[in-house]
Design an enzyme around this catalytic site. Structure first.
Site, PDB file in Angstrom:
ATOM      1  NE  ARG A  52      -2.590   5.959   4.400  1.00  0.00           N
ATOM      2  CZ  ARG A  52      -3.019   7.147   4.472  1.00  0.00           C
ATOM      3  NH1 ARG A  52      -2.320   8.244   4.977  1.00  0.00           N
ATOM      4  NH2 ARG A  52      -4.316   7.427   4.165  1.00  0.00           N
ATOM      5  CB  ALA A  54      -6.434   8.683  -3.402  1.00  0.00           C
ATOM      6  CG  ASP A 243      -8.544   5.287  -1.752  1.00  0.00           C
ATOM      7  OD1 ASP A 243      -9.060   5.164  -0.816  1.00  0.00           O
ATOM      8  OD2 ASP A 243      -7.215   5.205  -1.845  1.00  0.00           O
ATOM      9  CG  ASN A 253     -12.206   5.839   2.060  1.00  0.00           C
ATOM     10  OD1 ASN A 253     -11.209   6.134   1.613  1.00  0.00           O
ATOM     11  ND2 ASN A 253     -12.607   5.997   3.278  1.00  0.00           N
TER      12      ASN A 253
HETATM   13  O1  MRU Z   1      -4.380   1.940   2.475  1.00  0.00           O
HETATM   14  P1  MRU Z   1      -4.423   4.098   2.253  1.00  0.00           P
HETATM   15  O2  MRU Z   1      -3.942   4.108   3.554  1.00  0.00           O
HETATM   16  O3  MRU Z   1      -3.709   4.467   1.270  1.00  0.00           O
HETATM   17  O4  MRU Z   1      -5.956   4.208   2.135  1.00  0.00           O
HETATM   18  C1  MRU Z   1      -6.079   5.548   2.083  1.00  0.00           C
HETATM   19  C2  MRU Z   1      -7.723   5.838   2.093  1.00  0.00           C
HETATM   20  O5  MRU Z   1      -8.666   5.002   2.210  1.00  0.00           O
HETATM   21  C3  MRU Z   1      -7.975   7.241   2.075  1.00  0.00           C
HETATM   22  O6  MRU Z   1      -9.303   7.654   2.854  1.00  0.00           O
HETATM   23  C4  MRU Z   1      -8.013   7.891   0.786  1.00  0.00           C
HETATM   24  O7  MRU Z   1      -7.090   7.620   0.100  1.00  0.00           O
HETATM   25  C5  MRU Z   1      -8.408   9.524   0.885  1.00  0.00           C
HETATM   26  S1  MRU Z   1      -6.725  10.399   1.420  1.00  0.00           S
HETATM   27  C6  MRU Z   1      -7.350  11.941   1.064  1.00  0.00           C
END
Ligand code: MRU
Length: 361
Positions: A52, A54, A243, A253
């Site tokens: 997980r 992005a 994201d 995000n």
């Molecule tokens: O659902 P997730 O845990 O994949 O969500 C991730 C986020 O919201 C992060 O802040 C984003 O992907 C940035 S990671 C560098």
């Protein structure tokens, strides 16, 4: 664990035709790597948030396509490409919000098409090389983002962060978390308040874990404590990842980011979002067009509890992301510098090629 052991930990890697990934759902209690070989296993790993964040999803997708392409039986290019696209579209259907997934899949797709006249082995090698390049570029981008982020910090600062934008969510360093490690290295004395991040607890399970292992001073709080901590004067800035960034600077995000930004603005505390250019969707005009993932109800009522915490007939709504309006952001930290409002103008200066390319699509 040392600072370097955390910042240089590898959570996604390729070992021959196996995609090895850290199962993030088991942290902080169990460190287990999964060996993935099939498209179904890879889809499930993204959907279930075993991998997980992005940028990490993008890196994963690049290696996934390089590995899956080798499983396609020998044939003419059109037959090969038909199956290649089916697998790519399938992976793309796992999670909708983080643009890195579709961005890297498109990049791999372009390489497949550019090499259509080459031998099968040459085409597969080109895909291998592209996947590796995606990974290496992410390391360099995260380092630059972390350096720009460090320039926003000074001795004595308290920072709130939400979700997890650390090494585990990227290739190395992270984005919004990267400056904290560089601060530690540089001897800048900061304190990080970590939102637990309901309902999947990325803050509690991953961010507080990574920061603690690296020796960065941090305190875990429930999401609904942020306002009080800000009012008490303990916070000088909000740092979170993203994201998908729209052209006008609206930022999708983890759910709760927008509320945090609204509270911070109330107290006059600057909010910065951090992301590589692979997270900017240059074709997306505003946050209105960003698809928001909706996840199963049991994540709210049951997951992490010994017993269900609401009656079975209670309905839940579980959107996984929200969009922070660009008007709430003091800046967006990218690998080419900090974009300040108005964001569409700053992006045009920092990323002229990408803006031009998007205009011609
Ligand atoms: O659902 P997730 O845990 O994949 O969500 C991730 C986020 O919201 C992060 O802040 C984003 O992907 C940035 S990671 C560098």
């Amino acid at each position: 664990m040392s600072l370097e052991a955390v910042t240089h930990a590898v959570n996604v890697r390729r070992e021959g035709n196996v995609l090895v990934t850290l199962d993030q759902t088991l942290l902080p209690n169990v460190t287990k790597y999964l060996d993935l070989t099939t498209a179904e296993e890879m889809w499930e790993a993204i959907y279930s948030l075993r991998v997980r964040g992005a940028p990490a999803i993008g890196i994963f997708a690049g290696y996934a396509m390089a590995i899956l392409a080798r499983q396609i039986p020998e044939s003419d290019f059109d037959t090969f490409y038909g199956e290649y696209r089916r697998l790519s579209d399938y992976l793309n259907s796992s999670r909708p919000t983080a643009v890195n997934l579709s961005c890297i899949l498109k990049r791999m797709d372009k390489v497949a098409l550019e090499n259509r006249d080459k031998s099968r082995e040459a085409l597969l090698e080109a895909l291998d090389a592209e996947a590796k390049a995606v990974h290496e570029e992410d390391i360099a981008m995260c380092r630059k983002i972390s350096e720009y982020g460090l320039s926003l910090l000074k001795n004595g600062d308290g920072i709130i962060t939400h979700c997890n934008a650390g090494p585990i969510a990227t290739s190395r360093y992270g984005t919004a978390q990267g400056p904290f490690y560089l601060a530690k290295e540089a001897g800048v004395d900061i304190h990080v308040f970590v939102d637990e991040t309901r309902p999947l607890l990325q803050g509690a399970r991953l961010t507080s874990y990574e920061l603690t292992k690296a020796g960065v001073p941090c305190t875990l709080i429930c999401d609904n404590m942020a306002s009080l901590v800000m009012k008490q004067g303990k916070v000088q800035a909000v740092f979170f990842g993203c994201d998908r960034i729209a052209r006008n600077g609206d930022v999708a995000n983890k759910i709760g980011s927008s509320g945090l930004a609204i509270i911070a603005n109330h107290y006059g505390i600057p909010v910065y979002s951090f992301g590589p250019s692979t997270t900017i969707d240059f074709q997306c005009p505003t946050g209105e067009q960003i698809p928001i993932e909706e996840r199963p109800q049991n994540e709210i009522k049951e997951l992490f509890y010994e017993k269900p915490m609401a009656l079975p007939e209670v309905a839940c709504y579980n959107p996984a992301f929200d969009v922070t309006d660009h008007s709430l952001l003091a800046g967006i930290v990218t690998e080419r510098g900090i974009a300040y409002p108005p964001f569409s103008e700053s992006f045009a200066k920092l990323f002229p090629e990408q803006m031009k390319e998007a205009d011609h699509v």
